[in-house]
Design a protein around this motif. Structure first.
Motif, PDB file in Angstrom:
ATOM      1  N   ALA A 657     120.227 102.295 -66.340  1.00 39.32           N
ATOM      2  CA  ALA A 657     119.525 103.064 -67.554  1.00 39.32           C
ATOM      3  C   ALA A 657     119.511 102.155 -68.876  1.00 39.32           C
ATOM      4  O   ALA A 657     118.218 102.241 -69.430  1.00 39.32           O
ATOM      5  N   VAL A 658     120.657 101.383 -69.090  1.00 42.85           N
ATOM      6  CA  VAL A 658     120.266 100.477 -70.580  1.00 42.85           C
ATOM      7  C   VAL A 658     118.999  99.726 -70.135  1.00 42.85           C
ATOM      8  O   VAL A 658     118.241  99.394 -70.934  1.00 42.85           O
ATOM      9  N   LEU A 659     119.054  99.050 -68.934  1.00 42.81           N
ATOM     10  CA  LEU A 659     118.156  97.903 -68.695  1.00 42.81           C
ATOM     11  C   LEU A 659     116.711  98.575 -68.535  1.00 42.81           C
ATOM     12  O   LEU A 659     115.562  98.290 -68.856  1.00 42.81           O
ATOM     13  N   MET A 660     116.882 100.001 -67.933  1.00 40.93           N
ATOM     14  CA  MET A 660     115.549 100.612 -68.146  1.00 40.93           C
ATOM     15  C   MET A 660     115.003 101.082 -69.503  1.00 40.93           C
ATOM     16  O   MET A 660     113.810 100.809 -69.880  1.00 40.93           O
ATOM     17  N   SER A 661     115.847 101.281 -70.309  1.00 44.00           N
ATOM     18  CA  SER A 661     115.348 101.559 -71.764  1.00 44.00           C
ATOM     19  C   SER A 661     115.043 100.493 -72.314  1.00 44.00           C
ATOM     20  O   SER A 661     114.084 100.486 -73.224  1.00 44.00           O
ATOM     21  N   LEU A 662     115.705  99.292 -72.131  1.00 46.77           N
ATOM     22  CA  LEU A 662     115.265  97.988 -72.537  1.00 46.77           C
ATOM     23  C   LEU A 662     113.738  97.718 -72.306  1.00 46.77           C
ATOM     24  O   LEU A 662     112.723  97.239 -73.148  1.00 46.77           O
ATOM     25  N   SER A 663     113.357  97.851 -71.081  1.00 47.13           N
ATOM     26  CA  SER A 663     111.993  97.412 -70.519  1.00 47.13           C
ATOM     27  C   SER A 663     110.909  98.365 -71.350  1.00 47.13           C
ATOM     28  O   SER A 663     109.843  98.240 -71.459  1.00 47.13           O
ATOM     29  N   THR A 664     111.277  99.508 -71.380  1.00 50.03           N
ATOM     30  CA  THR A 664     110.605 100.620 -72.012  1.00 50.03           C
ATOM     31  C   THR A 664     110.246 100.492 -73.466  1.00 50.03           C
ATOM     32  O   THR A 664     109.274 100.303 -73.867  1.00 50.03           O
ATOM     33  N   VAL A 665     111.357  99.827 -74.171  1.00 39.55           N
ATOM     34  CA  VAL A 665     111.231  99.431 -75.494  1.00 39.55           C
ATOM     35  C   VAL A 665     110.386  98.206 -75.518  1.00 39.55           C
ATOM     36  O   VAL A 665     109.226  98.063 -76.411  1.00 39.55           O
ATOM     37  N   ILE A 666     110.405  97.304 -74.895  1.00 38.56           N
ATOM     38  CA  ILE A 666     109.589  96.125 -74.790  1.00 38.56           C
ATOM     39  C   ILE A 666     108.205  96.451 -74.558  1.00 38.56           C
ATOM     40  O   ILE A 666     107.111  95.943 -75.115  1.00 38.56           O
ATOM     41  N   VAL A 667     107.892  97.391 -73.624  1.00 34.99           N
ATOM     42  CA  VAL A 667     106.341  97.556 -73.234  1.00 34.99           C
ATOM     43  C   VAL A 667     106.026  98.422 -74.606  1.00 34.99           C
ATOM     44  O   VAL A 667     104.571  98.189 -74.853  1.00 34.99           O
ATOM     45  N   ALA A 668     106.589  99.188 -75.125  1.00 36.08           N
ATOM     46  CA  ALA A 668     106.093  99.976 -76.363  1.00 36.08           C
ATOM     47  C   ALA A 668     105.687  98.956 -77.273  1.00 36.08           C
ATOM     48  O   ALA A 668     104.769  99.088 -78.202  1.00 36.08           O
ATOM     49  N   ILE A 669     106.598  97.938 -77.771  1.00 40.63           N
ATOM     50  CA  ILE A 669     106.523  97.102 -78.625  1.00 40.63           C
ATOM     51  C   ILE A 669     105.138  96.149 -78.394  1.00 40.63           C
ATOM     52  O   ILE A 669     104.299  95.835 -79.273  1.00 40.63           O
ATOM     53  N   ASN A 670     105.081  95.802 -77.221  1.00 38.37           N
ATOM     54  CA  ASN A 670     103.996  94.879 -76.676  1.00 38.37           C
ATOM     55  C   ASN A 670     102.782  95.797 -76.865  1.00 38.37           C
ATOM     56  O   ASN A 670     101.718  95.128 -77.016  1.00 38.37           O
ATOM     57  N   ALA A 671     102.786  96.889 -76.670  1.00 37.64           N
ATOM     58  CA  ALA A 671     101.452  97.873 -76.575  1.00 37.64           C
ATOM     59  C   ALA A 671     100.997  97.776 -78.254  1.00 37.64           C
ATOM     60  O   ALA A 671      99.714  97.748 -78.496  1.00 37.64           O
ATOM     61  N   ARG A 672     101.980  97.891 -78.965  1.00 39.67           N
ATOM     62  CA  ARG A 672     101.394  97.838 -80.389  1.00 39.67           C
ATOM     63  C   ARG A 672     101.002  96.486 -80.872  1.00 39.67           C
ATOM     64  O   ARG A 672     100.131  96.311 -81.855  1.00 39.67           O
ATOM     65  N   MET A 673     101.453  95.420 -80.180  1.00 37.64           N
ATOM     66  CA  MET A 673     101.030  94.239 -80.510  1.00 37.64           C
ATOM     67  C   MET A 673      99.125  93.906 -80.489  1.00 37.64           C
ATOM     68  O   MET A 673      98.893  92.985 -81.157  1.00 37.64           O
ATOM     69  N   LEU A 674      98.634  95.002 -79.751  1.00 36.03           N
ATOM     70  CA  LEU A 674      97.421  94.999 -79.456  1.00 36.03           C
ATOM     71  C   LEU A 674      96.523  95.030 -80.750  1.00 36.03           C
ATOM     72  O   LEU A 674      95.408  94.372 -81.064  1.00 36.03           O
ATOM     73  N   ARG A 675      97.265  95.702 -81.936  1.00 40.92           N
ATOM     74  CA  ARG A 675      96.475  95.858 -83.316  1.00 40.92           C
ATOM     75  C   ARG A 675      96.356  94.492 -83.829  1.00 40.92           C
ATOM     76  O   ARG A 675      95.474  94.347 -84.626  1.00 40.92           O
ATOM     77  N   ILE A 676      97.463  93.321 -83.439  1.00 50.55           N
ATOM     78  CA  ILE A 676      97.260  92.071 -83.997  1.00 50.55           C
ATOM     79  C   ILE A 676      96.309  91.347 -83.318  1.00 50.55           C
ATOM     80  O   ILE A 676      95.544  90.638 -84.063  1.00 50.55           O
TER      81      ILE A 676
END
Length: 676
Positions: A657-676
Motif C-alpha cells: 500500500a505504501v509503494l502504491m501511494s508513492l507511485s500515485t504521488v509521483i504520477v500526480a506531481i508529474n502531471a503538474r509538471m505539464l504547466r512548466i
C-alpha cells in the motif's frame, strides 16, 4: 484507460443523443451530466465511509500503534465495507460485466477483480474462515481513488455534443403563410410543398423555396460560405436558414422538414459524429495486459506456495495480496490527472477542448484545412484599391461613395466607411437617399446626384469606364463598385474580404513543422486564389458546395493523412465532424462550435499551433505517467508473490500500500509538471 472506457460511453451517449434528437429530445446531454453527478455522489459517499473503515482496520491500528476493541467492531466494519463495495464499486462491477460480455478485459475488469477479491477474502477473514488481515481498507481506498479518477476525467471530457440542437434552433419556428388575400402566422412544421410564404426584410427564410414575387439580397454566408450577400430575383431558389436582407419577397415552398438543405446538413453532422473511430487509449491496453498478469500471477502464486507445503490459508493470502496489489491506483489516475491539468492549461490559452481523444490525436497531424471566410480572412470587406478617373482624386471618390454609404447596412458599405474613417475624410449630408434594388444606392451630395452601383448597372447603361483596370481587379476576385456623379463615371473602388495577419504567420509556422495548409471555400476560384497567394497556401479547393466539404476532407484523408479542419460556419459543420480533429473559430456560428472537438475562443488561427504543442506535451506526460504506474506493478507483483521469500523478504499488503501511494504521488506531481 479509464479514458477508453469512458470514450466508448461518450460515443454511445452521442449516438443515443442523435436518436433522441430526432425524436425531439435532449436526453443525450442530460444523460452525460447525470453520469457526472452520479460519480460525484458515489465518490463523496465512499470518502465518508472510508474514514471509519480505515480507523477500524487492524492494519492501520498496528501502523499507528492504537487498538480499538468493542462489541460488533468487525460487524460494523463489514457493513460499511459492503456499502462501499456495492454502492461505490457499482460502476466498476457493471463495467466489468460489460467488458466480460465483449470478451475484452480492460480497466473495469482489473478494478472489478481487485475489489471483489479483496472484499470476499476480507469477508472470509472477518467471519473466521480465513487467516491473516482483512483488506477492507484497501478496498475502500481503491474504490475512492478510482471514482475520483473517473469523475475528474468525465468533467474534462465535455458532454455529448449539442450541435444538432444548435442547428435546429437556426430555423425560425413560424412562417407567414399567404392564404388568398390574407396572411397568417403558422408553425413551420405545418407547411406543405407548394405553400406560399411571405419573407420580410431582416427575417430568416423558414423553408427551402423558389421566389415567385419580389427581389432581394440574401445573406447565405452561414450556410454556403459565400462571403458576399447574393442577389436573388424571381424564379431563383432560397435556402432555409439564410437571412433576407433588403426587399420583401414571396416564396413557394419546395422543401420542408427533413427535405430542407439545413436538415441534410444536420443529417451529415450526425453521421460524421457517429462514425468517428472509437479511439482506444493505450492505457486501456495496459489495463488489459495487467488483468491477465494479475490473474496469472495470482494463480501461479497460490500453486507455488501450496506446493511448497504452506497452508491453504497462507497460499490464499499471498494470492489475494498479488491480485489486490496488481490493480494500481496510479494507473487509474495517470491519464485523468494529465487531462485535468492540460484542460486547465488549454483554457488559459483560449482553447476549449470538447473531445479529449481527438485533441490527443492532434500531435499526429499532417495537414490542416482552413475554411476561408472568417477563418483566414476577417469575414469583413475592406477597401484594397481606389481608382479615380482622370479628373478626380482617390479621396474625392471615397468621399462621395462613403457619404452615400452612411445610410446602408450592406457589408460592402461598411468596408467603404471604414476606409474613409481610416483616411479621416469628412463626410457630407445626403438628401433623397434611395436604394436602387439589386444594383446600388443613390442620393444627393452637395447638390450633385451621386450613385454607387454594381458592374451590372454600368453594363446596362453603357457607361464608359477604365475597362483594363476593371478586368485586372475582377481577375483578382475582388468586388468592384463604381461611383457616378450626375451620370458620369468618377472612379471605382475594389473591395475584398481582408486577410488576417495572424493567418499568414500560422501558415508559415505550419510549413516549418512539415504540416501542409489547405484552403477550402465555397467562394469563387478568383477570390480563393487571391487570398491563397497573400497567405502562401499552395492547395486550394474553391467553389466547394457545403455538403461536399466533408468529401473534400475525406479526399485529403485518403492517403492516410491525419487532417484537422478549421472553420466557423454551418457549412463547415459536416467537414468539422469528418476531420480527425475539428477546430472551430469561437466567433463562428454555434453549430460549428458545437460540432468541433476544439474551439479557439479568441478566434485566432495562430492558436492552431498551441493545439499541436499542447497535444504533444500532454501525450508525452501521459506516457511517462503510465510507465510510472506500470513500473510500480513490475516491482510489486513479484515481491507480493514472494520471489524473495527465500531471503526472508515478503511484501506485506501494508508495504504494498505504501509503494502504491508513492507511485500515485509521483504520477500526480508529474502531471503538474505539464504547466512548466
Amino acid at each position: 484507460m479509464e479514458q477508453a472506457h469512458h470514450h466508448e460511453h461518450h460515443e454511445e451517449t452521442q449516438e443515443s443523443h442523435h436518436q433522441d434528437h430526432r425524436q425531439g429530445g435532449h436526453h443525450g446531454h442530460h444523460d452525460h451530466e447525470h453520469m457526472i453527478e452520479d460519480f460525484k455522489r458515489r465518490f463523496f459517499v465512499s470518502v465518508g465511509l472510508m474514514i471509519p473503515i480505515l480507523i477500524l482496520s487492524d492494519m492501520i491500528q498496528e501502523w499507528f500503534g492504537f487498538e480499538l476493541d468493542f462489541a460488533y467492531e468487525k460487524t460494523i466494519l463489514f457493513v460499511l465495507a459492503t456499502i462501499v463495495y456495492v454502492y461505490g464499486g457499482w460502476p466498476f462491477l457493471k463495467g466489468s460485466l460489460d467488458e466480460l460480455r465483449d470478451k475484452n478485459p480492460g480497466m473495469m475488469m482489473l478494478i472489478g477483480l481487485a475489489i471483489s477479491v479483496a472484499y470476499f477474502y476480507s469477508v472470509a477473514v472477518v467471519f473466521g474462515y480465513g487467516s491473516g488481515h482483512d483488506f477492507f481498507w484497501e478496498l475502500a481506498s481503491l474504490i475512492v481513488i478510482m471514482l475520483l479518477g473517473h469523475w475528474i476525467e468525465m468533467r474534462s471530457v465535455m458532454g455529448a455534443s449539442n450541435a444538432l440542437e444548435q442547428l435546429v434552433k437556426l430555423l425560425p419556428s413560424e412562417a407567414h403563410r399567404i392564404d388568398g388575400d390574407k396572411t397568417e402566422d403558422v408553425p413551420v412544421s405545418e407547411l406543405k410543398e407548394g405553400d406560399r410564404i411571405l419573407v420580410k426584410p431582416g427575417e430568416q427564410v423558414p423553408v427551402d423555396g423558389t421566389i415567385i414575387k419580389g427581389r432581394s439580397t440574401i445573406d447565405e454566408s452561414m450556410l454556403t460560405g459565400e462571403s458576399v450577400p447574393v442577389e436573388k430575383n424571381e424564379g431563383e431558389e432560397v435556402i432555409a436558414g439564410s437571412i433576407n436582407q433588403e426587399g420583401s419577397m414571396t416564396i413557394e415552398t419546395t422543401g420542408t422538414g427533413d427535405s430542407t438543405y439545413l436538415s441534410k446538413v444536420i443529417e451529415l453532422v450526425s453521421e460524421a459524429q457517429q462514425s468517428k473511430s472509437r479511439a482506444q487509449g493505450f492505457a486501456d491496453r495496459a489495463a488489459k495486459y495487467l488483468f491477465y498478469i494479475a490473474v496469472g500471477a495470482g494463480v501461479i502464486t497460490f500453486i507455488i506456495w501450496f506446493l511448497l507445503g504452506y497452508s491453504v490459508g497462507t497460499a490464499v493470502e499471498r494470492m489475494v495480496t498479488v491480485m489486490v496489489i496488481s490493480c494500481p491506483h496510479a494507473l487509474g489516475l495517470a491519464s485523468p490527472l494529465v487531462v485535468a491539468v492540460s484542460t486547465a492549461l488549454s483554457a488559459k490559452q483560449g482553447l476549449l477542448i470538447r473531445n479529449r481523444t481527438q485533441f490527443e490525436e492532434a500531435r499526429r497531424l499532417n495537414a490542416v484545412i482552413f475554411d476561408k471566410t472568417g477563418t483566414l480572412t476577417q469575414g469583413d470587406f475592406g477597401v484594397t484599391d481606389v481608382y479615380p478617373s482622370a479628373s478626380y482624386s482617390e479621396e474625392e471618390v471615397l468621399h462621395l461613395a462613403a457619404s452615400i454609404e452612411t445610410e446602408s447596412q450592406h457589408p460592402l458599405a461598411r468596408g467603404v466607411l471604414r476606409e474613409a474613417e481610416k483616411r479621416e475624410l469628412k463626410l457630407s449630408e445626403v438628401d433623397d437617399f434611395g436604394s436602387m434594388t439589386g444594383v446600388g444606392l443613390e442620393g444627393k451630395v452637395e447638390g450633385a446626384h451621386v450613385q454607387v452601383v454594381s458592374p451590372r448597372h454600368i453594363r446596362d447603361n453603357g457607361i464608359d469606364i477604365d475597362e483594363e483596370t476593371f478586368a485586372k481587379l475582377s481577375e483578382e476576385g475582388k468586388t468592384v463598385v463604381f461611383v457616378l456623379k450626375d451620370g458620369e463615371w468618377v472612379g471605382m473602388i475594389a473591395l475584398a474580404d481582408m486577410v488576417r495577419e495572424e493567418a499568414k504567420e500560422t501558415v508559415e509556422a505550419l510549413r516549418e513543422r512539415g504540416v501542409r495548409s489547405i484552403m477550402l471555400t465555397g467562394d469563387n476560384q478568383k477570390v480563393a486564389h487571391w487570398v491563397a497567394e497573400q497567405l502562401g497556401i499552395d492547395d486550394v479547393y474553391a467553389e466547394v458546395l457545403p455538403d461536399d466539404k466533408a468529401n473534400q476532407v475525406k479526399d485529403v484523408q485518403a492517403d492516410g493523412s491525419k487532417v484537422a479542419m478549421v472553420g466557423d460556419g454551418i457549412n463547415d459543420a459536416p467537414a468539422l465532424a469528418q476531420a480527425d480533429v475539428g477546430i472551430a473559430i469561437g466567433s463562428g456560428t454555434d453549430v460549428a462550435v458545437e460540432t468541433a472537438d476544439i474551439v479557439l475562443v479568441q478566434s485566432n488561427p495562430k492558436d492552431v499551433l498551441s493545439i499541436l504543442d499542447l497535444s504533444k506535451n500532454t501525450y508525452r506526460k501521459m506516457v511517462q505517467n503510465l510507465w510510472w504506474a506500470a513500473g510500480y506493478n513490475i516491482v510489486a507483483i513479484p515481491l507480493a508473490a514472494g520471489v524473495l521469500a527465500p531471503f526472508g523478504i515478503i511484501l506485506s499488503p501494508a508495504i504494498g500500500a505504501v509503494l502504491m501511494s508513492l507511485s500515485t504521488v509521483i504520477v500526480a506531481i508529474n502531471a503538474r509538471m505539464l504547466r512548466i
